[in-house]
Write a protein that holds these residues in place. Sequence first.
Motif, PDB file in Angstrom:
ATOM      1  N   LYS A 321       0.838  -1.213   0.000  1.00  0.00           N
ATOM      2  CA  LYS A 321       0.000   0.000   0.000  1.00  0.00           C
ATOM      3  C   LYS A 321       0.870   1.259   0.000  1.00  0.00           C
ATOM      4  O   LYS A 321       0.574   2.225  -0.702  1.00  0.00           O
ATOM      5  CB  LYS A 321      -0.942  -0.019   1.205  1.00  0.00           C
ATOM      6  CG  LYS A 321      -1.906   1.167   1.263  1.00  0.00           C
ATOM      7  CD  LYS A 321      -2.828   1.243   0.041  1.00  0.00           C
ATOM      8  CE  LYS A 321      -4.011   2.177   0.158  1.00  0.00           C
ATOM      9  NZ  LYS A 321      -3.725   3.564   0.364  1.00  0.00           N
ATOM     10  N   ALA A 322       1.946   1.254   0.776  1.00  0.00           N
ATOM     11  CA  ALA A 322       2.825   2.427   0.822  1.00  0.00           C
ATOM     12  C   ALA A 322       3.425   2.675  -0.556  1.00  0.00           C
ATOM     13  O   ALA A 322       3.454   3.803  -1.056  1.00  0.00           O
ATOM     14  CB  ALA A 322       3.926   2.233   1.860  1.00  0.00           C
ATOM     15  N   TYR A 323       3.888   1.608  -1.195  1.00  0.00           N
ATOM     16  CA  TYR A 323       4.550   1.769  -2.489  1.00  0.00           C
ATOM     17  C   TYR A 323       3.544   2.156  -3.578  1.00  0.00           C
ATOM     18  O   TYR A 323       3.759   3.110  -4.333  1.00  0.00           O
ATOM     19  CB  TYR A 323       5.282   0.478  -2.877  1.00  0.00           C
ATOM     20  CG  TYR A 323       6.163   0.651  -4.089  1.00  0.00           C
ATOM     21  CD1 TYR A 323       7.444   1.180  -3.964  1.00  0.00           C
ATOM     22  CD2 TYR A 323       5.719   0.312  -5.359  1.00  0.00           C
ATOM     23  CE1 TYR A 323       8.263   1.366  -5.071  1.00  0.00           C
ATOM     24  CE2 TYR A 323       6.524   0.492  -6.473  1.00  0.00           C
ATOM     25  CZ  TYR A 323       7.797   1.010  -6.327  1.00  0.00           C
ATOM     26  OH  TYR A 323       8.599   1.193  -7.426  1.00  0.00           O
ATOM     27  N   ALA A 324       2.435   1.420  -3.643  1.00  0.00           N
ATOM     28  CA  ALA A 324       1.454   1.665  -4.710  1.00  0.00           C
ATOM     29  C   ALA A 324       0.794   3.035  -4.563  1.00  0.00           C
ATOM     30  O   ALA A 324       0.448   3.672  -5.557  1.00  0.00           O
ATOM     31  CB  ALA A 324       0.406   0.557  -4.729  1.00  0.00           C
ATOM     32  N   SER A 325       0.616   3.502  -3.327  1.00  0.00           N
ATOM     33  CA  SER A 325      -0.023   4.809  -3.112  1.00  0.00           C
ATOM     34  C   SER A 325       0.755   5.907  -3.824  1.00  0.00           C
ATOM     35  O   SER A 325       0.173   6.763  -4.492  1.00  0.00           O
ATOM     36  CB  SER A 325      -0.082   5.142  -1.619  1.00  0.00           C
ATOM     37  OG  SER A 325      -1.035   4.326  -0.985  1.00  0.00           O
ATOM     38  N   GLU A 326       2.074   5.878  -3.668  1.00  0.00           N
ATOM     39  CA  GLU A 326       2.893   6.912  -4.300  1.00  0.00           C
ATOM     40  C   GLU A 326       3.096   6.611  -5.780  1.00  0.00           C
ATOM     41  O   GLU A 326       3.150   7.526  -6.605  1.00  0.00           O
ATOM     42  CB  GLU A 326       4.210   7.053  -3.536  1.00  0.00           C
ATOM     43  CG  GLU A 326       3.916   7.489  -2.103  1.00  0.00           C
ATOM     44  CD  GLU A 326       5.126   7.913  -1.290  1.00  0.00           C
ATOM     45  OE1 GLU A 326       6.248   7.500  -1.622  1.00  0.00           O
ATOM     46  OE2 GLU A 326       4.906   8.651  -0.310  1.00  0.00           O
ATOM     47  N   ALA A 327       3.188   5.329  -6.105  1.00  0.00           N
ATOM     48  CA  ALA A 327       3.434   4.941  -7.498  1.00  0.00           C
ATOM     49  C   ALA A 327       2.267   5.348  -8.410  1.00  0.00           C
ATOM     50  O   ALA A 327       2.476   5.894  -9.495  1.00  0.00           O
ATOM     51  CB  ALA A 327       3.664   3.430  -7.589  1.00  0.00           C
ATOM     52  N   TYR A 328       1.044   5.098  -7.951  1.00  0.00           N
ATOM     53  CA  TYR A 328      -0.142   5.369  -8.776  1.00  0.00           C
ATOM     54  C   TYR A 328      -0.260   6.883  -9.012  1.00  0.00           C
ATOM     55  O   TYR A 328      -0.470   7.342 -10.134  1.00  0.00           O
ATOM     56  CB  TYR A 328      -1.376   4.812  -8.060  1.00  0.00           C
ATOM     57  CG  TYR A 328      -2.626   4.624  -8.912  1.00  0.00           C
ATOM     58  CD1 TYR A 328      -2.646   4.876 -10.280  1.00  0.00           C
ATOM     59  CD2 TYR A 328      -3.807   4.172  -8.311  1.00  0.00           C
ATOM     60  CE1 TYR A 328      -3.804   4.687 -11.029  1.00  0.00           C
ATOM     61  CE2 TYR A 328      -4.964   3.981  -9.053  1.00  0.00           C
ATOM     62  CZ  TYR A 328      -4.964   4.238 -10.406  1.00  0.00           C
ATOM     63  OH  TYR A 328      -6.113   4.053 -11.135  1.00  0.00           O
ATOM     64  N   ARG A 329      -0.084   7.638  -7.944  1.00  0.00           N
ATOM     65  CA  ARG A 329      -0.174   9.099  -8.072  1.00  0.00           C
ATOM     66  C   ARG A 329       0.907   9.618  -9.019  1.00  0.00           C
ATOM     67  O   ARG A 329       0.650  10.415  -9.923  1.00  0.00           O
ATOM     68  CB  ARG A 329      -0.019   9.744  -6.695  1.00  0.00           C
ATOM     69  CG  ARG A 329      -0.169  11.262  -6.722  1.00  0.00           C
ATOM     70  CD  ARG A 329       0.218  11.873  -5.386  1.00  0.00           C
ATOM     71  NE  ARG A 329       1.604  11.595  -5.076  1.00  0.00           N
ATOM     72  CZ  ARG A 329       2.070  11.393  -3.840  1.00  0.00           C
ATOM     73  NH1 ARG A 329       1.272  11.419  -2.808  1.00  0.00           N
ATOM     74  NH2 ARG A 329       3.351  11.152  -3.638  1.00  0.00           N
ATOM     75  N   ASP A 330       2.121   9.122  -8.808  1.00  0.00           N
ATOM     76  CA  ASP A 330       3.262   9.560  -9.596  1.00  0.00           C
ATOM     77  C   ASP A 330       3.070   9.197 -11.070  1.00  0.00           C
ATOM     78  O   ASP A 330       3.343  10.004 -11.975  1.00  0.00           O
ATOM     79  CB  ASP A 330       4.522   8.882  -9.015  1.00  0.00           C
ATOM     80  CG  ASP A 330       5.798   9.521  -9.508  1.00  0.00           C
ATOM     81  OD1 ASP A 330       5.715  10.593 -10.143  1.00  0.00           O
ATOM     82  OD2 ASP A 330       6.871   8.955  -9.260  1.00  0.00           O
ATOM     83  N   ALA A 331       2.573   7.986 -11.320  1.00  0.00           N
ATOM     84  CA  ALA A 331       2.348   7.565 -12.707  1.00  0.00           C
ATOM     85  C   ALA A 331       1.253   8.418 -13.348  1.00  0.00           C
ATOM     86  O   ALA A 331       1.316   8.729 -14.545  1.00  0.00           O
ATOM     87  CB  ALA A 331       1.971   6.083 -12.761  1.00  0.00           C
ATOM     88  N   GLY A 332       0.256   8.803 -12.556  1.00  0.00           N
ATOM     89  CA  GLY A 332      -0.798   9.688 -13.064  1.00  0.00           C
ATOM     90  C   GLY A 332      -0.220  11.028 -13.494  1.00  0.00           C
ATOM     91  O   GLY A 332      -0.542  11.569 -14.563  1.00  0.00           O
ATOM     92  N   ASN A 333       0.662  11.562 -12.667  1.00  0.00           N
ATOM     93  CA  ASN A 333       1.367  12.803 -12.996  1.00  0.00           C
ATOM     94  C   ASN A 333       2.107  12.684 -14.321  1.00  0.00           C
ATOM     95  O   ASN A 333       2.004  13.541 -15.191  1.00  0.00           O
ATOM     96  CB  ASN A 333       2.424  13.103 -11.923  1.00  0.00           C
ATOM     97  CG  ASN A 333       1.869  13.976 -10.821  1.00  0.00           C
ATOM     98  OD1 ASN A 333       1.129  14.914 -11.101  1.00  0.00           O
ATOM     99  ND2 ASN A 333       2.207  13.668  -9.594  1.00  0.00           N
ATOM    100  N   LYS A 334       2.868  11.606 -14.441  1.00  0.00           N
ATOM    101  CA  LYS A 334       3.707  11.418 -15.626  1.00  0.00           C
ATOM    102  C   LYS A 334       2.840  11.235 -16.870  1.00  0.00           C
ATOM    103  O   LYS A 334       3.152  11.765 -17.934  1.00  0.00           O
ATOM    104  CB  LYS A 334       4.631  10.215 -15.433  1.00  0.00           C
ATOM    105  CG  LYS A 334       5.749  10.479 -14.425  1.00  0.00           C
ATOM    106  CD  LYS A 334       6.618   9.237 -14.227  1.00  0.00           C
ATOM    107  CE  LYS A 334       7.987   9.573 -13.665  1.00  0.00           C
ATOM    108  NZ  LYS A 334       7.963  10.198 -12.348  1.00  0.00           N
ATOM    109  N   SER A 335       1.759  10.483 -16.707  1.00  0.00           N
ATOM    110  CA  SER A 335       0.883  10.231 -17.846  1.00  0.00           C
ATOM    111  C   SER A 335       0.335  11.546 -18.396  1.00  0.00           C
ATOM    112  O   SER A 335       0.355  11.781 -19.610  1.00  0.00           O
ATOM    113  CB  SER A 335      -0.265   9.325 -17.414  1.00  0.00           C
ATOM    114  OG  SER A 335      -1.220   9.233 -18.446  1.00  0.00           O
TER     115      SER A 335
END
Lengths: 393, 396
Positions: A321-335
């Motif tokens: 959860k800690a990793y995916a929480s930041e990963a999903y947001r970050d990937a959204g930014n990049k997208s």
Amino acid sequence: MHFGLSETQQAIKNSARQFLAAECPMPQVRRLMETETAFDTALWSKFAEQGWTGIIFPEKYDGFGLGMVEMAAALEEMGRALVPGPFISTVLLAGTLLDHAGNEEQKRKYLSAICRGEARSTLALLEQSASWDLDAVQLEGKGLPKGGSLPDGGYQLNGEKLFVSDAGIADFLLVAARIEGELAVLIVPGNAPGLEKMATPGMDLTRRLYRVSFTNVVASPESLLGRGERARQALEAALEVSCLGLVAEMVGGLQSLVDLTVAYAKTRKQFGRPIGTFQAVQHQCADMLALLEGSRSALYYAAWTLSENDPAARTAISVAKAYASEAYRDAGNKSIQVQGGMGFTWENDAHLYYRRAKASEIAFGDATYHRERIAQSLIDRQPSKREASLAAD
Amino acid sequence: MDLNLNPQETKFRDELRAWLQSNVPDDWERHRLSDSMEDRFQFLCAWQKRVYEAGWAGVAWPKEYGGRGASLMEQVIFTQEMAAAGAPPMANILGLALIGPTIVAFGTEAQKKRYLANILSGEEIWCQGFSEPNAGSDLAGLRTEALLDGDHFVVNGQKVWNSYGWAADWCALVTRSDPASQKHKGLTYLLVDMKSPGVEVRPLRQLTGESEFTELFFRDVRVPAENVLGAVGDGWNVALGTLAHERATLGVSAQIAMRRQLDRLVELSREMCRNGHRASEDPLVRQKLAQSYVENEVLRLNQMRAVSKIIQTGAPGPEGSILKIGWSEANQRFQATAQEILGPYAQLTEGSDLAIDNGAWSYSYLRARGNTIEAGTSEIQRNIIGQHVLGLPKSY
């Protein structure tokens, strides 16, 4: 050792993908998004026909009896398709609570109804403190004397719950309360007198949040799901399973972001060539893939430890959860960044995932919350001899 | 999903654990930090010999060439257990991890018989000659030439960044055998005896102050044609095999080394004071330690997944190519975190009585700087992911 889906697990995932492509494509998601509850009864019935509404529960209660890895595989596809509605609230939160703490009668009545797709439910947990910590539960449940408003006594609930997902369509709610200082969970009908549900519009348009207030809501003695340790353990179990399911959805969402961003980078032309030719764009896509695959590895490890009743599951879920929480947001930014102005438009799907990413990051505790949980197991264990002697000095 | 070890793997792990318990030298940490590079190397050679004689070297290598003939999974267990026990690394690390497996894949029967057992015992130490002053990330632009003259190749040119070049008996050398060729074509992979006349080794001092690396100069070095690995002109393919091994294997030990350091950092944080209480009670310190743990777990799990994929399908999956970026960048973040948590003492180096763990932390901070450059820069790795995994158009 096999770190990956078995043939059966992969088949579940593939059939979920095919089913959702046909039954819940993006235009359907956008249509539901515009409705008051983001819920569609016909679609829910089809989920039930697929066995999804009872996916992890015993066949005895009309469930499908599958494990955590299978559940994660199916949820990954739901997250990929951005399926709107109360799946996590009803099946993972309420279902797991009933499965863990319910008595035979409660399971037959409520869990079976969930498994058969006949009832929607949710958990009312958070209050004004907005804390996921069970000790923060304050909502007052007062014991009623026998022969009062109910012949066999019961409970009277007063207080307010916030951030209750999908409460608007819940046939019954599971309510975390405090009875004589003790944590308790009660089953309250969605239309109980004194119960008021007000939508609190949020960023994620595919899933609705509500403020639910309780004014002298009366609950029968049979509505008590559990008290004390039993209630705590059931709530913890439901939160872990739901958190795992949510991470699975997040991984699916990440996959979608990678797919749609890479597809755009291959076709959109600037300076006479596809923007995917430029390393500044390639590297953002590469980082998105790394975020996706890291989240996926953490997800399936957590799912496996939970299915094995491994004591490592608690920390593994927090890592995921800690990793995916930041990963999903970050990937959204990049997208959105890679897609430029087009990525910032309403018609582009990226913002729907970006919104879902934010809501998912918050639900069941954000990265900071889960890192503290990890710190408790990593740091606060038995001190070594040397430390003990230092402390004694 | 099934992450349990099978009975054979469990047996292997238990036997290895028992052997390590009574054989891992307890003075390695001291040698690591205080020995001269040459003395340390001698120590590691002795250790490798011991591992070899006990039958643990080359776990997944064929039995007929001195290996154990076990599975890739057991090879991974070996790496994990060695690191977890705090065992010293093998002296002949490039021979074992990179060049040996390439010889197994591409070598003739005579070459396998000639080289493999000596790699395992550490009797012959290997280095690799890939990069050149003008061919780093653009490796295919290499120009060291090897011209056939009778039954020998005559090698002229210069290589750089050769780890263990100063200790090596042999060099895996990628050369251009067809002077008219461009890029990936016309390259030949040669096995070169470092004692050949015309080979000169110069130490290259790196920013840590050590000279792990060398520059190699080749002046009319005669290499027998039988020392070609693979086919003449097919050197790029053979070299890619080595690079794939490099990416697949370096990560496992890097991840475990980082985890051991993290455990030590947690221990130190319980002993150290910060703002009037233990550092381990400080919410920011706790967040940072936990974040390091999260990143380390993700590395471990990505690695497990990659190994599993190789076992199931024979080839690394897309997650394989993200491992290198993963461990190198995570280690740099971790070292920065450690410096921050340990405070001013962490900057002190070996030799100062105030240095924490005899300067291990200042050394690992500096050494980590090289991680995103060695074995292919992060930029090149991202290009590979973009172009070869995601299928984006070529940028060069």
